[in-house]
Design an enzyme around this catalytic site. Structure first.
Site, PDB file in Angstrom:
ATOM      1  N   PRO A 127       2.309   5.656  -0.213  1.00 35.99           N
ATOM      2  CA  PRO A 127       1.831   5.634   0.658  1.00 35.99           C
ATOM      3  C   PRO A 127       0.764   5.399   1.204  1.00 35.99           C
ATOM      4  O   PRO A 127      -0.575   5.313   0.201  1.00 35.99           O
ATOM      5  CB  PRO A 127       1.906   6.898   0.609  1.00 35.99           C
ATOM      6  CG  PRO A 127       1.853   8.574  -0.025  1.00 35.99           C
ATOM      7  CD  PRO A 127       2.507   7.242  -1.262  1.00 35.99           C
ATOM      8  N   PRO A 128       0.627   3.795   2.671  1.00 32.29           N
ATOM      9  CA  PRO A 128      -0.699   3.208   2.084  1.00 32.29           C
ATOM     10  C   PRO A 128      -1.961   4.860   2.526  1.00 32.29           C
ATOM     11  O   PRO A 128      -1.132   4.723   3.416  1.00 32.29           O
ATOM     12  CB  PRO A 128      -0.304   2.108   3.375  1.00 32.29           C
ATOM     13  CG  PRO A 128       1.019   2.269   3.188  1.00 32.29           C
ATOM     14  CD  PRO A 128       1.940   3.444   2.798  1.00 32.29           C
ATOM     15  N   CYS A 129      -2.653   4.531   1.774  1.00 29.61           N
ATOM     16  CA  CYS A 129      -4.133   5.166   2.105  1.00 29.61           C
ATOM     17  C   CYS A 129      -5.001   4.759   2.433  1.00 29.61           C
ATOM     18  O   CYS A 129      -5.650   3.720   1.501  1.00 29.61           O
ATOM     19  CB  CYS A 129      -4.199   5.715   0.484  1.00 29.61           C
ATOM     20  SG  CYS A 129      -2.896   6.751   0.524  1.00 29.61           S
ATOM     21  N   GLN A 130      -5.456   5.873   3.111  1.00 29.46           N
ATOM     22  CA  GLN A 130      -7.407   5.170   3.349  1.00 29.46           C
ATOM     23  C   GLN A 130      -7.850   5.755   3.271  1.00 29.46           C
ATOM     24  O   GLN A 130      -8.374   6.888   3.491  1.00 29.46           O
ATOM     25  CB  GLN A 130      -7.094   4.968   5.344  1.00 29.46           C
ATOM     26  CG  GLN A 130      -8.224   4.318   6.054  1.00 29.46           C
ATOM     27  CD  GLN A 130      -7.658   2.669   5.988  1.00 29.46           C
ATOM     28  OE1 GLN A 130      -6.621   2.392   6.605  1.00 29.46           O
ATOM     29  NE2 GLN A 130      -8.510   1.473   6.296  1.00 29.46           N
TER      30      GLN A 130
END
Length: 649
Positions: A127-130
């Site tokens: 998952p693209p994580c911030q």
């Protein structure tokens, strides 16, 4: 050497770039022969009855899917929002390839419903994580506590979407991959939350910062891998590759080119010489490829000035080494703008940036940047694997991908037992963290109250202890006791406190408190960040200050905490890789959310008073029974005949 290719490209602009900007043709790929739709998924499941099924979320082109498939799973579904990546996945893998926005709750509901008829053994994904910045975490917490904001109403936090699907599908195994910065940038706050949730659901977990080159990927690339399984506690990674493959092993067999500046380079389909003596890696990359053919071996044309510059560069040439007339960017700002790769070395990390600018990836011998096929080889995508869309689409998908061979290694650690006798998972670390928190609560009611987040620990006490961090324990205890109960510091109290300073160093440190005396309301805990700035707390002091106020999911890395974490893990992370492996080891003990700061304080106290560098007191340490490196010669773990955790509280 081949002449420059004739691939169909459209000139979109010339401008001042020095070479016509060409957009390549768009590759449209056929669907996989075993592809299915949501409507035909039931029939597909019937055909694959008894197979180990995997779902890959945020799949991209499918590097992780390919690694999982090679490790023995059948890909039942891949999900992403990138249209070209979904097309790529649908061509290279069986099952479902769905273009969905998993940030939407309704979309996740629908996906879970679709998967409800399948026995999913593994859910994987990146998952693209911030990562939370520390300021961001404080802001979020304040919004939740004081403004009624839903803590789950954080659309960009797609790791929550990933966890939501895992929670509802409940696969046997879980694999999550991301860049190391996901953990390092926010003290592993997200990773600790994920571990905590999974362990409370009955999974054993492991976090590893893995070097892709250790598992046969010919590039410098570190990835953060989170593994979880609910059948056993053990994760058996495959042996590391030795020696590691080089860039020569990966791409030297591919056709070279004769070309001039501004000319097209390569083509969608070129002749490949099958009679070569291939490296082990090249042989693997050719497996299943069309005989005598290599696809997508093409890259951008090169400017005349860059063509000459590339010819003069070696793999050791720095951008600042180039003559000023050869540089189009400031050498002090772009120290590695151009990088010629070395055949005998690992490649630098292939990233999505290669889609816009390939000058980080100049071929070892030819004056050009890497081709699509060469970049795919460096990522360990085999030659049979094609990428939908334009050349730039392919570069982007390749750069964003998990190297398949790294994915295979990680997935291999999750293989199920061949025996039907599955022992299950003991919630060891959940219990360890609970006992550590209980030990801390018991101790903070005593004379060392000042070492823990506690009802009596306000901004005054936290600031004083943080300023005096590193001083003698006896001095710290007496001064902390002196300021116990203070809500603020008045000028009179400030002078009294200075008189209590036992050393010149302590006097100087406490002197910084004068900057906050006349600031109205500064001793309100909500203004802790402002107070820390006013007192000019060093990073280590600010970490202690924040920990004592129990306001953040941070890790305090110092000799004491790292020593305890390393000994429990049986590693050397207190001496090497402190910022990376050290954080991983410490995060396992600290955990996440409500009691994280309390446990962190406990680890620090243990390191200062029990788990000391010399003459440790293991008998009284609450972590002795899970410590892999007991320091007094006694393995207290053996006292439990049945292997259960012993309490020493």
């Amino acid at each position: 050497m081949l002449e420059a290719g004739k691939n169909k490209e459209t000139i979109v602009a010339a401008g001042g770039y020095g070479v016509p900007l060409r957009k390549s043709d768009r590759l449209q790929l056929p669907l996989n022969d075993d592809h299915c739709t949501i409507e035909t998924f039931g029939d597909w499941l019937a055909r694959h009855d008894g197979e180990r099924l995997a779902v890959d979320l945020f799949t991209g082109a499918g590097g992780l899917s390919l690694g999982i498939q090679d490790a023995g799973w059948t890909i039942a579904a891949g999900v992403d929002f990138d249209e070209r990546a979904v097309e790529t996945h649908a061509s290279n893998f069986p099952g479902l390839s769905l273009r969905l926005d998993l940030a939407e709750v309704e979309v996740r509901d629908h996906l879970v419903q679709v998967l409800s008829d399948a026995k999913i053994d593994l859910i994987a994904g990146g998952p693209p994580c911030q990562p939370f910045s520390r300021a961001g975490r404080n802001k979020i917490r304040d919004l939740v506590l004081n403004h009624g904001r839903d803590p789950d109403d954080l659309r960009k936090e797609l790791w929550r979407a990933y966890l939501d699907i895992v929670t509802r599908v409940r696969p046997r195994a879980v694999l999550m991959e991301n860049v190391p910065d996901m953990g390092l940038a926010d003290d592993f706050a997200v990773i600790r939350i994920l571990q905590d949730k999974l362990e409370k659901m009955g999974y054993a977990t492991e976090v590893r910062l893995a070097s892709a080159s250790d598992f046969g990927v010919p590039q410098h690339r570190k990835r953060l891998i989170l593994l979880a399984r609910n059948d056993i506690d053990f994760f058996d990674w495959p042996d590391e590759k030795c020696p590691q493959p080089t860039l020569r092993d990966a791409i030297a067999d591919l056709p070279g080119f004769n070309f001039g500046p501004r000319e097209l380079i390569g083509d969608r389909e070129l002749t490949y010489d099958e009679s070569q003596d291939l490296s082990e890696l090249a042989q693997e990359m050719r497996d299943g490829a069309e005989p005598g053919v290599v696809h997508d071996h093409m890259t951008r044309a090169v400017r005349e000035d860059d063509y000459a510059t590339f010819n003069r560069m070696t793999s050791t040439t720095l951008y600042s080494d180039l003559d000023e007339s050869e540089r189009r960017y400031r050498a002090d700002s772009f120290t590695d703008k151009y990088k010629r790769l070395g055949y005998g070395d690992l490649s630098r990390t292939i990233t999505a940036h290669i889609a816009k600018d390939g000058y980080w990836y100049i071929h070892p011998e030819e004056p050009r940047t890497l081709t699509v096929r060469e970049a795919a080889r460096v990522q360990t995508f085999p030659d049979r694997f094609r990428f939908a869309g334009t050349r730039s689409d392919a570069f982007r998908q390749i750069g964003n991908a998990v190297p398949p061979q790294l994915g295979r290694a990680a997935a291999s650690a999750l293989k199920p037992l061949e025996s039907d006798d599955v022992p299950g998972v003991e919630p060891l670390w959940v219990q360890v963290r609970e006992e550590l928190a209980e030990w801390a609560r018991a101790n903070r009611d005593g004379e060392k109250w000042y070492s823990y987040p506690a009802p009596e620990m306000g901004p005054v006490q936290a600031a004083v202890v943080a300023l005096l961090a590193g001083t003698r324990e006896l001095d710290l205890a007496s001064i902390a006791e002196f300021v116990r109960g203070w809500k603020r510091i008045t000028p009179g109290r400030y002078l009294d406190l200075l008189h209590k300073a036992p050393t010149r160093s302590a006097y100087k440190r406490l002197g910084r408190l004068t900057q906050a005396i006349d600031v109205p309301g500064i001793w309100n805990v909500k203004r802790r960040a402002e107070l820390a700035r006013l007192l000019e707390l060093a990073p280590a002091q600010e970490a202690v200050f924040t920990m004592l106020l129990g306001q953040d999911d941070l890790l305090v890395l110092n000799q004491a905490t790292l020593r305890v974490a390393a000994r429990v893990a049986g590693s050397e992370s207190d001496r090497t890789n402190r910022q990376t492996t050290g954080r991983v080891d410490l995060s396992r003990l600290v955990g996440a959310e409500e009691d994280a700061s309390l446990r962190l304080a406990a680890v620090q106290v243990i390191g200062r008073t029990l788990c000391t560098a010399e003459d440790p007191n293991c008998a009284e340490c609450p972590l002795a029974n899970v410590c892999r490196e007991p320091q007094d010669g006694t393995d207290l773990r053996r006292e439990a005949a049945d292997g259960t955790l012993l309490s020493v509280l």
